[in-house]
Design an enzyme around this catalytic site. Structure first.
Site, PDB file in Angstrom:
ATOM      1  N   ASP A   9       0.862  -1.184   0.000  1.00  0.00           N
ATOM      2  CA  ASP A   9       0.000   0.000   0.000  1.00  0.00           C
ATOM      3  C   ASP A   9       0.898   1.234   0.000  1.00  0.00           C
ATOM      4  OD1 ASP A   9      -2.062   1.785   0.190  1.00  0.00           O
ATOM      5  OD2 ASP A   9      -2.986   0.875   1.953  1.00  0.00           O
ATOM      6  N   ASP A 104      -3.210   2.493  -5.947  1.00  0.00           N
ATOM      7  CA  ASP A 104      -2.052   2.562  -5.053  1.00  0.00           C
ATOM      8  C   ASP A 104      -1.894   1.356  -4.126  1.00  0.00           C
ATOM      9  OD1 ASP A 104      -4.235   3.057  -3.486  1.00  0.00           O
ATOM     10  OD2 ASP A 104      -3.425   4.839  -2.508  1.00  0.00           O
ATOM     11  N   GLU A 105      -2.567   0.245  -4.402  1.00  0.00           N
ATOM     12  CA  GLU A 105      -2.393  -0.933  -3.546  1.00  0.00           C
ATOM     13  C   GLU A 105      -2.692  -2.216  -4.307  1.00  0.00           C
ATOM     14  OE1 GLU A 105      -5.295  -1.672  -0.425  1.00  0.00           O
ATOM     15  OE2 GLU A 105      -6.519  -0.023  -1.202  1.00  0.00           O
TER      16      GLU A 105
END
EC number: 2.7.7.7
Length: 451
Positions: A9, A104-105
């Site tokens: 993350d 973003d993860e």
């Protein structure tokens, strides 16, 4: 032997990208969103979070929390997408199959870690974070466990910029004391129901009997949550199907009977669908509004834009134009906003003020950053509308003598630009006439300065 699922993350991703490419912002509270103060926060740096600011918070509220040292910058999704692509290419190179959760993860399950010790996994995770930092300049938190659920919880516990691992043998020790709301699938309604049963922690849920679970939460969702709480999670890491649309809808306990109530509901659904769009990383060409009336009639209307957008003002304004009101269709019970026609290519709006619901007059602004020796910072950013010549607050700019920069101040016929990129360190400020022929709009991606 234990499997190890890794969840990566990126920390405060949007704000971290801004601090990476605009070194003057490093160490300062940064909010990503409309510089005017309308709308919601798309991203908040950890410096801003220490004051209580967070993503999805109304911008006016977040600005009040961070005070005079805070800086608000307009989002640059082209930069975030470019950074995301580089991060996920690293994950694929080092971890094999990648399950992307959002921009973003994501998850990986490196074959080399099957049966590895926690120490060996920690070494691998340290190497992964170092490669991400070296190749992107961005911080990442890494969590690892025997399944996706635990890995996700661990990455949350690792933040910011750290590693947290939970071996299968440590599940009761590390997971059971945590609030039950940490589990995927436990939202506000389920959490309230569990609290009424005296279930506060993951351990409380795990210790319930199967009969208690069936009665209180049902045999499908309830048993799934129960098994996750106990550490049983055999879901594989696999690429997710690409979503064709994003939608959010809410059913209201009381019928909406005024235009204002309907507008408020549409704005709420627009913001939530827009947030999911940002997580997805694409833009949308079609905006749809769904209404269900008190008599259960359903009406849906949609509009297609000439370009794919991820601009909140555009989404909201389009949805409001599609609205129907109680004086036309009767009391309304459900309101939803959907986004479809999702595309990777996205066009910045040349005249974003044309898409706004509420027109605002042009005003001067100054973004609150200064040279390092300045002790006081002041932010008086009041409008990101372009000037007559087209400049906007925090816009990327190019000058043949000074290179790449961004608009820090504008007013009274003058424009102040700070020239800096990822590789320059904090840049110098120069002031020009707004009609200076040597100034031109720049591609935001160039601020990454990646060869």
């Amino acid at each position: 032997m234990q499997r190890w699922v890794i969840h990566v993350d990126m920390d405060a991703f949007f704000a971290s990208c801004e601090q990476l490419t605009r070194p003057t912002l490093r160490g300062r509270p940064v909010l990503v969103g409309g510089a005017s103060g309308r709308g919601v926060v798309a991203g908040a740096s950890y410096e801003a979070r220490t004051f209580g600011a967070r993503s999805a918070m109304p911008m006016y509220q977040a600005k009040a929390l961070i005070g005079m040292r805070g800086v608000v910058v307009s989002p640059r999704f082209a930069v975030y997408r470019a950074a995301s692509q580089r991060v996920f290419s690293i994950l694929e190179r080092m971890g094999g199959t990648v399950e992307k959760i959002s921009i973003d993860e994501g998850f990986v399950e490196p074959p080399e870690l099957y049966g590895a010790s926690a120490s060996e996994v920690d070494t691998w995770a340290q190497r992964l974070r170092a490669v991400i930092r070296d190749e992107t300049g961005l911080p990442a938190s890494v969590g690892g466990g025997a399944g996706k659920q635990v890995a996700k919880i661990c990455s949350d516990l690792a933040k910011p910029d750290g590693i947290y691992l939970c071996a299968a043998s440590e599940h009761e020790e590390k997971m059971y004391p945590l609030p039950v709301g940490r589990l995927w699938g436990v939202g506000p309604v389920t959490r309230t129901k569990l609290q009424q049963l005296g279930v506060e922690t993951i351990g409380d849920l795990a210790r319930m009997s199967e009969r208690e679970i069936d009665i209180s939460l049902g045999t499908t969702v309830g048993r799934s949550l129960w098994r996750l709480a106990q550490g049983h999670d055999d879901r594989e890491v696999a690429p997710r199907a690409i979503a064709k649309q994003i939608s959010v809808e809410h059913t209201y306990p009381k019928d909406l009977v005024t235009s204002r109530a309907v507008d408020t509901a549409i704005i709420r659904a627009s913001r939530e669908s827009h947030r999911r769009l940002l997580d997805d990383g694409r833009g949308a060409r079609t905006v749809s509004v769904k209404l269900r009336m008190a008599d259960f009639r359903i009406e849906s209307r949609s509009a297609t834009l000439p370009y794919a957008t991820d601009n909140l003002d555009t989404v909201t304004a389009t949805a409001l134009k599609l609205a129907r009101y109680p004086d036309e269709v009767g009391p309304i019970r459900l309101v939803g906003v959907g986004l479809s026609g999702l595309e990777d290519a996205r066009q910045d709006i040349l005249f974003p003020e044309l898409d706004r619901v509420v027109p605002v007059k042009d005003t001067d602004f100054e973004v609150g950053v200064s040279d390092p020796h300045d002790s006081d910072l002041e932010i008086s950013t009041t409008d990101e509308s372009p000037t007559a010549i087209g400049w906007r607050a925090t816009q990327d700019i190019w000058h043949p003598d000074y290179g790449h920069g961004w608009v820090q101040g504008l007013g009274h016929g003058k424009i102040t630009v700070r020239f800096e990129t990822r590789t320059t360190g904090p840049g110098k400020v120069r002031t020009f006439d707004t009609n200076d022929a040597l100034l031109s709009s720049a591609d935001p991606i160039n601020s990454l300065d990646w060869s």
